[in-house]
Write a protein that holds these residues in place. Structure first.
Motif, short mmCIF file in Angstrom:
data_model
loop_
_atom_site.label_atom_id
_atom_site.label_comp_id
_atom_site.label_asym_id
_atom_site.label_seq_id
_atom_site.Cartn_x
_atom_site.Cartn_y
_atom_site.Cartn_z
N THR A 1 0.81 -1.22 0.00
CA THR A 1 0.00 0.00 0.00
C THR A 1 0.85 1.27 0.00
OG1 THR A 1 -0.10 -0.16 2.40
CG2 THR A 1 -1.97 -1.03 1.18
N SER A 2 2.18 1.11 -0.02
CA SER A 2 3.02 2.30 0.10
C SER A 2 3.33 2.97 -1.22
CB SER A 2 4.32 1.95 0.83
OG SER A 2 4.02 1.63 2.16
N LEU A 3 2.95 2.34 -2.32
CA LEU A 3 3.15 2.98 -3.63
C LEU A 3 1.80 3.43 -4.16
CD1 LEU A 3 5.69 0.43 -5.10
CD2 LEU A 3 6.13 2.85 -4.75
N ASN A 4 1.80 4.57 -4.83
CA ASN A 4 0.55 5.11 -5.35
C ASN A 4 0.06 4.25 -6.52
OD1 ASN A 4 -1.50 6.69 -6.51
ND2 ASN A 4 -0.60 8.52 -5.60
N PRO A 5 -1.18 3.72 -6.41
CA PRO A 5 -1.67 2.78 -7.42
C PRO A 5 -1.88 3.39 -8.81
CG PRO A 5 -3.41 3.34 -5.87
CD PRO A 5 -2.14 3.91 -5.31
N VAL A 6 -2.00 4.70 -8.92
CA VAL A 6 -2.34 5.26 -10.23
C VAL A 6 -1.14 5.78 -11.02
CG1 VAL A 6 -4.68 5.84 -9.49
CG2 VAL A 6 -2.90 7.58 -9.42
N PHE A 7 0.05 5.64 -10.47
CA PHE A 7 1.23 6.05 -11.23
C PHE A 7 2.17 4.86 -11.44
CE2 PHE A 7 0.09 9.92 -8.72
CZ PHE A 7 -0.41 10.64 -9.78
N ASN B 1 7.62 6.32 -12.88
CA ASN B 1 7.15 7.68 -12.65
C ASN B 1 7.36 8.09 -11.19
OD1 ASN B 1 5.21 9.69 -11.81
ND2 ASN B 1 4.25 9.49 -13.83
N GLN B 2 7.05 7.19 -10.27
CA GLN B 2 7.16 7.54 -8.85
C GLN B 2 8.61 7.69 -8.42
OE1 GLN B 2 4.18 5.69 -6.14
NE2 GLN B 2 3.40 4.69 -7.95
N ILE B 3 9.49 6.86 -8.97
CA ILE B 3 10.90 7.00 -8.63
C ILE B 3 11.45 8.29 -9.25
CG2 ILE B 3 13.19 5.97 -8.83
CD1 ILE B 3 11.80 3.24 -8.97
N GLU C 1 9.92 10.92 -9.92
CA GLU C 1 9.41 12.09 -9.18
C GLU C 1 10.34 12.43 -8.01
OE1 GLU C 1 5.77 11.55 -6.93
OE2 GLU C 1 5.14 13.58 -7.44
N ALA C 2 10.76 11.39 -7.29
CA ALA C 2 11.67 11.61 -6.16
C ALA C 2 13.01 12.17 -6.63
CB ALA C 2 11.88 10.30 -5.40
N TYR D 1 2.46 -0.62 -13.27
CA TYR D 1 1.83 -0.06 -12.08
C TYR D 1 2.09 -1.00 -10.90
CZ TYR D 1 -0.42 3.22 -15.14
OH TYR D 1 -0.64 4.23 -16.04
N HIS E 1 0.28 -2.52 -8.84
CA HIS E 1 -0.53 -3.73 -8.69
C HIS E 1 -0.11 -4.86 -9.62
CE1 HIS E 1 -3.06 -3.49 -12.36
NE2 HIS E 1 -2.68 -2.22 -12.31
N MET F 1 10.38 0.35 -3.59
CA MET F 1 10.47 1.35 -2.51
C MET F 1 11.94 1.64 -2.17
SD MET F 1 7.58 2.56 -1.43
CE MET F 1 8.01 3.25 0.17
N TYR G 1 0.39 5.45 0.77
CA TYR G 1 1.18 6.05 -0.31
C TYR G 1 1.21 7.56 -0.21
CZ TYR G 1 -3.45 6.12 -2.58
OH TYR G 1 -4.78 6.29 -2.87
N PRO H 1 -5.65 2.49 -13.29
CA PRO H 1 -4.92 1.44 -13.99
C PRO H 1 -5.28 0.03 -13.52
CG PRO H 1 -3.45 2.72 -12.57
CD PRO H 1 -4.77 3.43 -12.58
#
Ligand SMILES: Nc1ncnc2c1ncn2[C@@H]1O[C@H](COP(=O)(O)OP(=O)(O)O)[C@@H](O)[C@H]1O
Ligand code: SF4
Ligand SMILES: [Mg+2]
Lengths: 365, 334
Positions: free
Chosen positions: A102-108, A112-114, A116-117, A152, A154, A165, B232, B329
């Motif tokens: 649950t720690s990663l955003n499911p819609v990106f 993309n998430q890495i 972003e950081a 993604y 999921h 992560m 998240y 998604p």
């Protein structure tokens, strides 16, 4: 000794709940040396995560850091402005969490998430950040990282997501990685792989790690130094050998007693009899008194001091550095037999340790 | 994705079929003979019988139903008993007005509801949240016609701020080309006409949009609060992102999902509400037409319009679900 990267002093973080004030972190001190791994252990609810989140200044209502200092290289993070603190977060100090699911955003996408950081803390373009994200995924052992970067969360397993992560946390080359139970939610083989990965990256980067766990097996494998927490307080600290070889605090001894012998890794902590005190109604004296096999009358009256029992080993307990009852007079008659019996069982085990300690000339200094 | 759409379209068929049976039976079983309604109370029984048979009303119910379905499948929605014009032709003239009204209401509801919901979610149970909750309770509980007449009275009649009824001032002589009053006004090249058409749209949009506004606000609030507690979001903060970016990107992209679904479902209540709103604001759309058709016992029209409303409702929800899949998604790839 190595120099200290992070120095936490008198940290207090309270939660204002409807039922009263919960002192989740109540005067915590800890030091993390440069390039060293500090293991933080303790039963669930003892304040490990809140300590970590306080260091990151990510405490949210109804919680608040009420006191203390968190010095990173001599800068007190608690005195920084919010925007200065954002420069630290995810940059000098990164954090990974217990729940990879649950720690990663499911819609990106993960890439993309890495990215972003990375872009947040480095002045580089989107394309370059994406390439670096793919590199990080490769680095944490994810096969086919180009494809994975476009996926993604999921679409990945828990172990894979925890690697993502880690990739994200390390993509900014932090000095300190805070890992809050990074393997607790994973199954045993994946746990071993993730720990192995963290070790490799630690060697390579010479970064410091604050590793939170309630698994002493993980501590034994990873940590240089150990902080044992109980009920929002640190009850014992020392280097990993000291803590495993001659634990002073009865709580630490209890934790170790519940650990399966060497060679058999996983140990769960819940084996000490009794439960942690209600945070809204803490006992007057030693917080561990109700569960302690060595409890003495003074324990229930006065909180024990946090004293150095051996060089580099500090314990919050009334027992003497050798682990014996301080003075005969302190044991109340009614409890003598019981306490003595309990103490005997402990010292049966720690007798050997006291002997070793005596040989080292550290007893009764 | 294509398979998903095909499956959804096929899934709509039994729904429409069931609806057609229920509608047909319900309307035939209503008291009152349409032939009498057409001819008036004093028509002779012979004349009534003659008209009834020309309308096919003397045949057994199942025959009437099969004929009706047969026609429907050929895209023929029948014709009015009253003026003889086909439902389709009148629909094309009137539907733009309804579409304009429901769009206006939707813009009002979403445009205001989402910011209000986000505002309320910022400090749950604070005074802003309380005020927003009170507002949405008001929006949900006040009947459209009460709100509609109140708006007409205050802003139209008393204050003269906005036109009370109608779609556009007839004195402007705007040529009805598309039957969308705003588009026609733009086509006429007359700036005053455009202003006038927009001004006419404001009060009815507020009246019709008040319930969707309340619902969109509540769902947005709940959804934003929900998402804010997700792990998240903490990860996003731990990266060092600003609160604004955490909000706009990490929270809102997820909070949108349930809001989208609810917006789709509101289309049904908008169509139902349009019936009342158009009557209050003397708006020549499909909604006021339904009321007239019911008053005239114009069975074919009522039946066809409800059918068309159902098709629109299903189609809009399909579009919304596709939009949802696009935003989410986890759906897109399953
Ligand atoms: N949001 C909160 N509201 C009230 N109390 C909280 C909240 N978060 C944590 N706490 C309190 O802080 C204590 C320590 O929690 P935590 O640091 O998460 O423990 P752990 O050692 O398992 O990581 C818990 O026992 C709980 O009572
Ligand atoms: S102070 Fe007393 S009760 Fe507390 S741990 Fe030490 S011996 Fe046990
Ligand atoms: Mg925790």
């Amino acid at each position: 000794m190595t120099d200290t990267l992070l120095r936490v002093r008198h940290l207090r973080t309270y939660f204002w709940t409807l039922d009263g004030i919960v002192k989740a972190v109540d005067g915590v001190n800890m030091d993390i040396g440069t390039g060293r791994t500090l293991g933080v252990v303790g039963e669930s609810g003892c304040g490990k995560s809140i300590t970590a989140l306080s260091i990151m200044r990510l405490i949210e209502r109804p919680g608040k850091i009420v006191e203390g200092s968190v010095d990173l290289d001599r800068t007190d993070l608690l005195k920084l402005s919010e925007s200065e603190m954002r420069e630290i977060r995810g940059n000098a100090i990164s954090m990974i969490f217990q729940e990879p699911m649950t720690s990663l955003n499911p819609v990106f996408t993960t890439g993309n998430q890495i990215a972003e950081a990375i872009r947040l803390h480095a002045d580089i373009g989107a394309r370059e950040a994406e390439d670096r994200a793919v590199e990080m995924l490769r680095k944490v052992g994810i096969p086919d990282p180009e494809r994975r970067a476009r996926q993604y969360p999921h679409e990945m397993s828990g172990g894979m997501r925890q690697r993502v992560m880690i990739a994200m946390a390390l993509s900014t080359y932090p000095q300190l990685l805070i890992a809050d139970e990074p393997t607790t939610a994973l199954d045993v083989t994946i746990q071993a792989q993730i720990l192995e990965l963290m070790k490799e990256l630690r060697e390579e980067r010479r970064m410091s790690i604050m590793l939170i766990t309630h698994d002493l097996g993980v501590i034994a494998e990873m940590a240089d130094d150990v902080v044992v927490m109980y009920s929002g307080k640190v009850v014992e600290t020392g280097d990993v050998f000291t803590i495993f070889e001659r634990p002073h605090h009865p709580y630490t001894q209890g934790l170790l007693g519940s650990l399966p012998r060497i060679g058999q890794r996983r140990g769960r902590l819940r084996v000490i009899e009794g439960v942690v005190p209600n945070p809204l109604n803490l006992p007057k004296g030693c917080l561990f008194a109700r569960r302690c096999p060595c409890v003495m009358p003074i324990c229930e009256q006065t909180p024990p001091p946090f004293q150095e029992v051996h060089p580099g080993q500090v314990s919050r307990c009334w027992l003497t550095p050798a682990g014996t009852t301080p003075a005969v007079g302190m044991t109340a008659p009614a409890d003598v037999a019981e306490a003595e019996a309990a103490r005997m069982t402990i010292t049966a085990d720690s007798g050997r340790q006291s002997a070793t300690a005596a040989q080292m000339g550290e007893v009764g200094r | 994705m294509l398979r998903y759409i095909v499956r959804r379209v096929l899934g709509a068929i039994p729904v429409l079929f069931g609806l057609s049976v229920i509608l047909f039976l319900f309307l035939r079983l209503l008291p009152g003979n349409p032939a009498v309604a057409i001819l008036g109370q004093h028509a002779t029984p012979q004349l009534v019988a003659q008209i009834s048979s020309s309308l096919g009303l003397d045949k057994p119910l199942y025959v009437q139903y099969l004929q009706y379905i047969w026609q429907l499948l050929h895209g023929n929605f029948g014709a009015s008993f009253v003026d003889g014009r086909t439902v389709a032709s009148t629909f094309l003239v009137r539907f733009p007005a309804t579409l304009e009204l429901t769009t206006g209401a939707m813009i009002f509801a979403v445009g205001l509801g989402i910011p209000l919901g986000r505002l309320a979610a910022r400090h749950p149970n604070g005074w802003i949240d309380g005020a927003v909750t009170a507002l949405s309770l008001f929006g949900i509980s006040i009947p459209i016609f009460v709100l509609g007449y109140t708006l007409v009275f205050i802003f139209g009649v008393e204050l003269h701020w906005l036109p009370a009824v109608g779609q556009i001032d007839p004195r402007l002589n705007v040529n009805p080309v598309t039957n969308f009053s705003i588009i026609d006004a733009i086509l006429s090249g007359n700036v005053n006409a455009v202003e006038d058409a927009v001004a006419h749209l404001i009060l009815p949009s507020i009246a019709l949009g008040s319930i969707p506004l309340a619902i969109v606000t509540r769902i947005t609030r709940a959804s934003v609060i929900d998402v804010s507690n997700e792990d998240y979001v903490r990860t996003a903060r731990a990266k060092g992102l600003t609160e604004k970016r955490v909000d706009d990107r990490h929270i809102m992209r997820n909070a949108w999902l349930p809001v989208t679904t609810v917006i789709g479902l509101q289309v049904g209540s908008l169509l139902a509400g349009a019936v009342i709103t158009e009557t209050v604001f003397v708006w020549n759309g499909v909604g006021s037409w339904v009321v007239q058709a019911i008053e005239n016992h114009d069975l074919i029209v009522v039946q066809s319009l409800i059918m068309i409303f159902a098709i629109i409702f299903l189609a809009v929800n399909l579009l919304v679900d596709i939009g949802y899949a696009f935003l989410n998604p986890r759906i897109r790839y399953s």
